[in-house]
Write a protein that holds these residues in place. Structure first.
Motif, mmCIF file in Angstrom:
data_model
loop_
_atom_site.group_PDB
_atom_site.id
_atom_site.type_symbol
_atom_site.label_atom_id
_atom_site.label_comp_id
_atom_site.label_asym_id
_atom_site.label_seq_id
_atom_site.Cartn_x
_atom_site.Cartn_y
_atom_site.Cartn_z
ATOM 1 N N LEU A 15 0.871 -1.248 -0.159
ATOM 2 C CA LEU A 15 0.062 -0.067 0.115
ATOM 3 C C LEU A 15 0.910 1.154 0.182
ATOM 4 O O LEU A 15 0.602 2.198 -0.626
ATOM 5 N N LEU A 16 1.624 1.499 0.925
ATOM 6 C CA LEU A 16 2.805 2.514 0.851
ATOM 7 C C LEU A 16 3.556 2.538 -0.262
ATOM 8 O O LEU A 16 3.629 3.720 -0.909
ATOM 9 N N GLN A 17 3.902 1.728 -0.913
ATOM 10 C CA GLN A 17 4.718 1.721 -2.296
ATOM 11 C C GLN A 17 3.804 2.224 -3.302
ATOM 12 O O GLN A 17 4.267 3.076 -4.276
ATOM 13 N N ILE A 18 2.686 1.662 -3.398
ATOM 14 C CA ILE A 18 1.711 2.458 -4.446
ATOM 15 C C ILE A 18 1.299 3.679 -4.110
ATOM 16 O O ILE A 18 1.404 4.491 -5.120
ATOM 17 N N MET A 19 1.218 4.243 -2.814
ATOM 18 C CA MET A 19 1.033 5.630 -2.597
ATOM 19 C C MET A 19 2.110 6.334 -2.881
ATOM 20 O O MET A 19 1.987 7.387 -3.512
ATOM 21 N N GLN A 20 3.240 5.912 -2.802
ATOM 22 C CA GLN A 20 4.445 6.671 -3.049
ATOM 23 C C GLN A 20 4.497 6.893 -4.566
ATOM 24 O O GLN A 20 4.954 8.059 -4.928
ATOM 25 N N GLN A 21 4.305 5.985 -5.535
ATOM 26 C CA GLN A 21 4.203 5.692 -6.794
ATOM 27 C C GLN A 21 3.220 7.006 -7.399
ATOM 28 O O GLN A 21 3.485 7.562 -8.119
ATOM 29 N N LEU A 57 -6.065 5.878 -13.328
ATOM 30 C CA LEU A 57 -6.706 5.720 -12.207
ATOM 31 C C LEU A 57 -6.805 7.224 -11.747
ATOM 32 O O LEU A 57 -7.910 7.471 -11.172
ATOM 33 N N LEU A 58 -5.614 8.032 -11.908
ATOM 34 C CA LEU A 58 -5.853 9.153 -11.073
ATOM 35 C C LEU A 58 -6.846 10.193 -12.027
ATOM 36 O O LEU A 58 -7.331 11.110 -11.362
ATOM 37 N N GLN A 59 -6.641 9.773 -13.350
ATOM 38 C CA GLN A 59 -7.878 10.596 -14.116
ATOM 39 C C GLN A 59 -9.289 10.286 -13.654
ATOM 40 O O GLN A 59 -10.047 11.023 -13.590
ATOM 41 N N PHE A 87 3.260 13.715 4.979
ATOM 42 C CA PHE A 87 3.186 12.120 5.163
ATOM 43 C C PHE A 87 4.317 11.455 4.206
ATOM 44 O O PHE A 87 4.899 10.641 4.653
ATOM 45 N N MET A 88 4.330 11.997 2.929
ATOM 46 C CA MET A 88 5.476 11.293 2.191
ATOM 47 C C MET A 88 6.659 11.685 2.562
ATOM 48 O O MET A 88 7.609 10.678 2.229
ATOM 49 N N LYS A 89 7.127 12.374 3.253
ATOM 50 C CA LYS A 89 8.323 13.044 3.702
ATOM 51 C C LYS A 89 8.720 11.933 4.649
ATOM 52 O O LYS A 89 9.915 11.390 4.829
ATOM 53 N N GLU A 90 7.656 11.683 5.417
ATOM 54 C CA GLU A 90 8.175 10.515 6.355
ATOM 55 C C GLU A 90 8.327 9.219 5.924
ATOM 56 O O GLU A 90 8.869 8.360 6.307
ATOM 57 N N VAL A 91 7.323 8.815 4.704
ATOM 58 C CA VAL A 91 7.423 7.644 4.232
ATOM 59 C C VAL A 91 8.844 7.332 3.537
ATOM 60 O O VAL A 91 9.519 6.359 3.544
#
Length: 339
Positions: A15-21, A57-59, A87-91
């Protein structure tokens, strides 16, 4: 937040990998729009096939628009990027880098942006945006800001916008010109900053460096004395850090002085001072403008410098230089910590 992220890494690593991507895709579109899929794949470090799936997906979520000219981020997408930034700076481990830099360099606050400004100009622009955002939080009534030259300060100027409500800022060059490109000289940079910030500016028409006779003559000029007084009493100082030999060559320094810099192992330069790894000043250029001792008078000194190539110069500066805020990039931060 860090405890929650550690827990998510254990339970939902995908999940975190997908969010970061997906965050990277949105951020890249925000910086380079309008942009095509191939360009986005290069900037995001992904395959075109992966980008295609994420963009679809983002569209669908209303975060991106796909037009014949390329992809654009929507207003809702901008909100998502802004809200996810901390949040992403932490990840991504950026927050840890910032804390470690603060401890090692003994600076009040450090801000790290992703990337390496040695390779990508947009990273300098991101550092510039971080600088302007911080300025907005500290400006008081009628502040005077002294600004040095260089490509990094030029990036801060490009990112500038009005930084206070009815707060007239006065921008002054911290020193004279050093004969480099016009767009990178302090006079040009302060003029652009003032225009974008809806402030005022004063210029300093003197070369850098100066011979002793020229220095003694120019320092007597009333107009120069007036601007010099503004510079030395500035409320906020914005400056970069240069590589010693690179700056020496820009100043068309004599071969004798360059040999002296090499013999004394000079690695960095700021305000006309050349210093070695231990932070010792090994050479000083005769210049009209801000001096090292003037930094103690300023309420805030903001240092902006990045790129892995400047790691040594940055470390040596912080052995003697005052700075309330240090803004850098990920490549420089990691190299500083390694060394």
């Amino acid at each position: 937040m860090r405890a929650l992220i550690d827990l998510q890494k254990k339970l939902f690593p995908d999940l975190l990998q997908i969010m970061q991507q997906r965050y990277t895709v949105l951020k890249s579109v925000s910086m380079f729009q309008p942009i095509g899929r191939r360009g986005l794949a290069e900037q995001a470090g992904m395959t075109e096939r992966s980008v295609r799936g994420e963009v679809d997906l983002l569209q669908t979520q209303g975060l991106l628009d796909v037009t014949p000219k390329g992809m654009l981020i929507t207003d809702e997408g901008k909100v998502v990027v802004k809200q996810m930034a901390a949040f992403m700076k932490e990840v991504m481990g950026i927050t840890v880098l910032e804390e470690q830099l603060q401890d090692i360099l003994h600076v009040e606050r450090a801000i790290v942006v992703p990337g390496n400004s040695d390779d990508e100009d947009w990273v300098k622009l991101e550092m510039g945006k971080a600088c302007v955002s911080f300025l907005k939080t500290i400006v008081a009534d009628n502040p005077t800001l002294a600004v040095t030259g260089g490509t990094t300060m030029a990036a801060v100027a490009h990112a500038m916008y009005p930084i206070g409500d009815a707060v007239p800022c006065l921008f002054v060059p911290a020193r004279g010109g050093i004969g480099e490109k016009m767009e990178n000289q302090a006079n040009t940079i302060v003029a652009e900053m003032a225009q974008k910030a809806k402030g005022a500016y004063r210029l300093l028409y003197v070369p850098d460096p100066l011979s002793e006779s020229s220095y003694q003559s120019m320092i007597q000029e009333p107009s120069i004395q007036e601007v010099l007084q503004l510079i030395r009493n500035a409320d906020i100082v914005l400056h970069g850090i240069g590589d010693a030999l690179t700056m020496a060559k820009r100043r068309k320094t004599t071969d004798q002085v360059i040999r002296q810099l090499i013999d004394h192992k000079a690695v960095g330069e700021a305000f006309g001072y050349y210093f070695n790894n231990q932070g010792d000043v090994v050479h000083k250029v005769r210049t009209i403008g801000m001096q090292m001792e003037d930094l103690t008078k300023a309420n805030y000194v903001i240092t902006v410098a990045g790129g892995a190539s400047k790691a040594q110069a940055i470390t040596s500066y912080f052995k003697w230089g005052k700075s309330n805020l240090f803004i850098t990039d990920e490549a420089a931060a990691k190299k500083i910590l390694r060394e």
